[in-house]
Design a protein around this motif. Sequence first.
Motif, PDB file in Angstrom:
ATOM      1  N   ASP A  97       0.873  -1.169   0.000  1.00 15.81           N
ATOM      2  CA  ASP A  97       0.000   0.000   0.000  1.00 15.81           C
ATOM      3  C   ASP A  97       0.910   1.219   0.000  1.00 15.81           C
ATOM      4  OD1 ASP A  97      -2.372  -1.422   0.037  1.00 15.81           O
ATOM      5  OD2 ASP A  97      -2.388  -1.588   2.213  1.00 15.81           O
ATOM      6  N   VAL A  98       0.963   1.900  -1.125  1.00 14.30           N
ATOM      7  CA  VAL A  98       1.977   2.932  -1.349  1.00 14.30           C
ATOM      8  C   VAL A  98       1.646   4.188  -0.564  1.00 14.30           C
ATOM      9  CG1 VAL A  98       3.147   4.325  -3.083  1.00 14.30           C
ATOM     10  CG2 VAL A  98       2.405   1.997  -3.641  1.00 14.30           C
ATOM     11  N   ASP A  99       2.637   4.680   0.161  1.00 12.30           N
ATOM     12  CA  ASP A  99       2.542   5.989   0.808  1.00 12.30           C
ATOM     13  C   ASP A  99       3.391   7.027   0.093  1.00 12.30           C
ATOM     14  OD1 ASP A  99       0.699   5.523   2.829  1.00 12.30           O
ATOM     15  OD2 ASP A  99       2.192   4.615   4.115  1.00 12.30           O
ATOM     16  N   SER A 100       4.501   6.609  -0.449  1.00  6.74           N
ATOM     17  CA  SER A 100       5.339   7.538  -1.206  1.00  6.74           C
ATOM     18  C   SER A 100       6.233   6.743  -2.147  1.00  6.74           C
ATOM     19  CB  SER A 100       6.184   8.421  -0.279  1.00  6.74           C
ATOM     20  OG  SER A 100       7.061   7.631   0.505  1.00  6.74           O
ATOM     21  N   VAL A 101       6.659   7.424  -3.203  1.00  7.52           N
ATOM     22  CA  VAL A 101       7.470   6.790  -4.229  1.00  7.52           C
ATOM     23  C   VAL A 101       8.651   7.690  -4.544  1.00  7.52           C
ATOM     24  CG1 VAL A 101       7.504   5.820  -6.551  1.00  7.52           C
ATOM     25  CG2 VAL A 101       5.383   5.789  -5.233  1.00  7.52           C
ATOM     26  N   ILE A 102       9.854   7.120  -4.515  1.00 11.29           N
ATOM     27  CA  ILE A 102      11.032   7.813  -5.031  1.00 11.29           C
ATOM     28  C   ILE A 102      11.176   7.380  -6.489  1.00 11.29           C
ATOM     29  CG2 ILE A 102      13.490   8.240  -4.754  1.00 11.29           C
ATOM     30  CD1 ILE A 102      11.785   9.150  -2.397  1.00 11.29           C
ATOM     31  N   LEU A 103      10.950   8.325  -7.396  1.00 14.58           N
ATOM     32  CA  LEU A 103      10.887   8.003  -8.813  1.00 14.58           C
ATOM     33  C   LEU A 103      12.251   8.113  -9.475  1.00 14.58           C
ATOM     34  CD1 LEU A 103       7.667  10.054  -9.593  1.00 14.58           C
ATOM     35  CD2 LEU A 103       7.817   7.569  -9.390  1.00 14.58           C
ATOM     36  N   LYS A 104      12.370   7.466 -10.606  1.00 10.92           N
ATOM     37  CA  LYS A 104      13.552   7.638 -11.451  1.00 10.92           C
ATOM     38  C   LYS A 104      13.089   7.737 -12.903  1.00 10.92           C
ATOM     39  CE  LYS A 104      14.779   2.810 -12.436  1.00 10.92           C
ATOM     40  NZ  LYS A 104      15.848   1.803 -12.391  1.00 10.92           N
ATOM     41  N   ASN A 105      13.803   8.551 -13.670  1.00  6.04           N
ATOM     42  CA  ASN A 105      13.522   8.705 -15.107  1.00  6.04           C
ATOM     43  C   ASN A 105      12.042   8.991 -15.376  1.00  6.04           C
ATOM     44  OD1 ASN A 105      16.233   8.083 -15.707  1.00  6.04           O
ATOM     45  ND2 ASN A 105      15.776   5.881 -15.705  1.00  6.04           N
ATOM     46  N   THR A 106      11.444   9.780 -14.492  1.00  3.49           N
ATOM     47  CA  THR A 106      10.036  10.129 -14.664  1.00  3.49           C
ATOM     48  C   THR A 106       9.965  11.610 -15.047  1.00  3.49           C
ATOM     49  OG1 THR A 106       9.349   8.456 -13.077  1.00  3.49           O
ATOM     50  CG2 THR A 106       7.782  10.205 -13.560  1.00  3.49           C
ATOM     51  N   PHE A 107       9.743  11.850 -16.316  1.00  4.97           N
ATOM     52  CA  PHE A 107       9.806  13.214 -16.855  1.00  4.97           C
ATOM     53  C   PHE A 107       8.417  13.655 -17.306  1.00  4.97           C
ATOM     54  CE2 PHE A 107      14.014  11.425 -17.462  1.00  4.97           C
ATOM     55  CZ  PHE A 107      14.826  12.412 -16.907  1.00  4.97           C
ATOM     56  N   LEU A 108       8.104  14.904 -16.945  1.00  6.99           N
ATOM     57  CA  LEU A 108       6.834  15.519 -17.322  1.00  6.99           C
ATOM     58  C   LEU A 108       7.115  16.575 -18.393  1.00  6.99           C
ATOM     59  CD1 LEU A 108       3.795  15.735 -16.666  1.00  6.99           C
ATOM     60  CD2 LEU A 108       4.388  17.530 -15.021  1.00  6.99           C
ATOM     61  N   LYS A 109       6.649  16.318 -19.609  1.00  8.07           N
ATOM     62  CA  LYS A 109       6.829  17.267 -20.711  1.00  8.07           C
ATOM     63  C   LYS A 109       5.619  18.196 -20.755  1.00  8.07           C
ATOM     64  CE  LYS A 109       7.324  17.549 -25.730  1.00  8.07           C
ATOM     65  NZ  LYS A 109       7.343  16.772 -27.002  1.00  8.07           N
ATOM     66  N   ILE A 110       5.887  19.510 -20.735  1.00 10.32           N
ATOM     67  CA  ILE A 110       4.826  20.505 -20.758  1.00 10.32           C
ATOM     68  C   ILE A 110       4.839  21.196 -22.128  1.00 10.32           C
ATOM     69  CG2 ILE A 110       3.890  22.589 -19.676  1.00 10.32           C
ATOM     70  CD1 ILE A 110       5.406  21.815 -17.134  1.00 10.32           C
ATOM     71  N   SER A 111       3.721  21.106 -22.832  1.00 10.26           N
ATOM     72  CA  SER A 111       3.585  21.780 -24.129  1.00 10.26           C
ATOM     73  C   SER A 111       2.463  22.802 -24.043  1.00 10.26           C
ATOM     74  CB  SER A 111       3.265  20.763 -25.233  1.00 10.26           C
ATOM     75  OG  SER A 111       4.266  19.770 -25.316  1.00 10.26           O
TER      76      SER A 111
END
Length: 510
Positions: A97-111
């Motif tokens: 049951d996830v409380d927090s995630v340390i992400l990797k290579n997770t990029f948000l592209k804004i256009s």
Amino acid sequence: MDSIIGGMNVDPSVLTVKDGIYVFGYSGNFNLTKMTDKFNTVKLANLGNVNASVDLFDGRLIPLDPPFPLPKTAEKTYPGTVVIDLPAGFGSVDPIDVDSVILKNTFLKISTNCVGLVASNNKPIGDYITATFTPKGTAAEYYVNGQKSSQWTIRLGEPFTVEIHKIDLTGGASQLGMDINMNIQIPNLGDIMVTEKIKTYVEVLLEFTNGIDYNLVWGKVNYTMDKSDIDPIRFEGLGDIISQNDVLSIYNPKITLKTVGNVGVPFDLNLFMSATNSKTGQTSPGLTDATFHMKAASNPQSPITNTKTIDRTNGTDGLFKINPDIINMGYDGHTVIENGKNHFISKNSQLSLDYNMEIPLQFGNDLKISVDTTLENPFKDNLDILDNQENMSVALNLNVENKIPLNMQIKLEALDTNNNSLFIVQTDTIKAANTTNGLSTSAALTTTDILLSPDKINKLKDTKMFGVSFIVTSKQDEQSISVQPTDYITIKIGGKINGGIILDLSNKSK
């Protein structure tokens, strides 16, 4: 004892001498890849693309036909909002049951794309309109050019990439929100032209270009590992010198378990162990309270070592009383939630578990071993002139020096041609060596007889074989004793004859 034990047909890597005591030793490992594979393949729910729009100048308010210059009154900031909804399954992924995630290579592209407005003089509209994004709350951590950022400004019409390092759901967050402020600057009238008589706006597109990936997931982990068996151990042991009704009381076999790994979840591993005598079909009782509690690593870069010793308090002494030739082992386990504390699953979970089993020849005080052999009647060729005796008795006199910390008794059984017992004679108890803390310190001396009365002498004529047994028992004044290679027993044999012998000399010619 060295000639008996040390001469057994056992791999020298299995039977060794440690601190002067014979020890059977076995080692191996448990395969825990089922657990680490489960942790390494946790899949977070994907986050889809998000579309939003921010209203700008309302071109419907001016009666002029387009194109017409954006009036200076439109030079201001236009607010908007964009929301990334987290899917319902994002916070609950088997087995956590996830409380927090340390992400990797997770990029948000804004256009961004402006509808109804263009820049004049062949300039990009980004020269005059910028968008400032300000994340709301603390549910996510954003990084721009490698630096943590709580706000960033982009030029309209030019793509921009933000990296998300962490998503935190502990506050009950179900979405990631951002305020957007579109700022319009008009240095000169006519720099921005209205192309349609509409309420102009900016389209905003958010895309997770590489999907969602992680290094660590924090939360409450609920994982159960089903029972697994390992290959049984073939225990040669003392099988060749133990009789069916004997009690092989090995005092304190020890099993040391050792794990090394970076698993961030505490884990209880239950060890199952039993022993089998394949000749008699007997199976020993299993272990009791043989749970190995493995503490969690503090972080994936700092592997932790856990050790546990299982001994006679867990019932290991009961495994060998049936004189087994097979030792069976298995295990299962489950994660532990400690006072509601969150733990982590790493994308690079590693765990090894080795075991080392030591079975010292350290005997409990209920030991009983009978070492048996048979021999032909040595008098059979000289009994034809022996008549029935009336008062003659014969005794073998034994003077014993015993430095083995075990009591002994010698039993002699006469057997006829059909293997029936004719008579049994035995010595008094041969005293065990003097001991301190279960180890022999000096030899004990015992004088005893094997007595043949007249009726037993008369039965020698019908005796074909003698069964000889050395009956070995532990000292009762010691909780346990240990046999050393230097322990020995010396027996000096003498004879005694009382009374006259009656011979039948009619067959003297023979």
